[in-house]
Design an enzyme around this catalytic site. Structure first.
Site, short mmCIF file in Angstrom:
data_model
loop_
_atom_site.label_atom_id
_atom_site.label_comp_id
_atom_site.label_asym_id
_atom_site.label_seq_id
_atom_site.Cartn_x
_atom_site.Cartn_y
_atom_site.Cartn_z
N HIS A 1 2.05 7.94 0.16
CA HIS A 1 1.68 6.66 0.79
C HIS A 1 1.21 5.52 -0.49
O HIS A 1 1.04 5.74 -1.53
CB HIS A 1 0.40 6.83 1.70
CG HIS A 1 0.77 7.42 2.82
ND1 HIS A 1 -0.29 7.50 3.87
CD2 HIS A 1 1.73 7.95 3.22
CE1 HIS A 1 0.29 8.09 4.87
NE2 HIS A 1 1.53 8.55 4.55
N CYS B 1 -5.41 8.21 3.17
CA CYS B 1 -5.48 7.29 1.94
C CYS B 1 -7.12 6.50 2.07
O CYS B 1 -7.54 6.43 1.04
CB CYS B 1 -4.72 6.10 2.10
SG CYS B 1 -2.90 6.80 1.97
N GLU C 1 -1.08 3.22 -0.97
CA GLU C 1 -2.36 3.28 -1.39
C GLU C 1 -2.76 4.66 -2.51
O GLU C 1 -3.18 4.36 -3.59
CB GLU C 1 -3.25 3.58 -0.55
CG GLU C 1 -3.32 2.68 0.66
CD GLU C 1 -2.34 2.91 1.92
OE1 GLU C 1 -2.68 2.49 2.80
OE2 GLU C 1 -1.44 3.55 1.74
N CYS D 1 -4.49 4.83 6.19
CA CYS D 1 -4.73 5.88 7.07
C CYS D 1 -5.97 6.56 6.46
O CYS D 1 -6.35 6.52 5.65
CB CYS D 1 -3.51 6.90 7.04
SG CYS D 1 -3.10 7.65 5.41
#
Length: 154
Positions: free
Chosen positions: A67, A96, A69, A93
């Site tokens: 992801h 993260c 992040e 999410c």
């Protein structure tokens, strides 16, 4: 700081376009004050190809993609204590979110967005941030491009 929030959120939006994910492009920008420390977008680890068979198969993609992040945190290679992370097109999410807390980031800025597929994860993220003392700033998004004609003196 609201003008800078808009500018950095727009930068996260730009960074999201670097992702090759055909369904959801996500971008992240980590800052300390007015300085950018790291950028990230969702994609496969370095050396692993962004091939259609990986990107178009949701089960494979979810098992292999990093992801935005996490990419921003991992590539920062410095202390992120008390930093801000800007995320586009929606809040982090819960996985993260946990990494953001663990990295010492104290502020998260994301556009207001509804994504039913991630709703439960976002609920957990909100709980994690609240308990850990991370400020979550959700900015209404009108569809307008912000940050044009930036006055760098401010």
């Amino acid at each position: 700081m609201a003008d800078w929030d808009s500018r950095f959120l727009e930068l996260a939006r730009l960074v999201s376009t670097w992702s090759k994910d055909p369904s959801t492009q996500v971008g992240a920008v980590i800052t300390r004050g007015k300085f950018v420390l790291s950028l990230g977008f969702n994609g496969h680890p370095k050396g692993v190809g962004d091939t259609p068979d990986r990107l178009e198969n949701r089960e494979v993609k979810y098992r292999t993609i990093i992801h935005a992040e996490m990419n921003a945190i991992l590539t920062a290679k410095q202390d992120l204590q008390d930093c801000t992370i800007y995320v586009w097109p929606f809040m982090p999410c819960s996985q993260c979110g946990s990494a953001i807390v663990q990295a010492g980031i104290k502020r998260v800025v994301a556009p207001e967005a509804n994504n039913d597929r991630w709703a439960e994860s976002f609920r957990f993220t909100t709980e994690i941030f609240s308990e850990a003392g991370v400020e979550l700033v959700v900015i209404p998004y009108s569809g307008e491009v912000v940050g044009v004609g930036i006055d760098c003196a401010n």
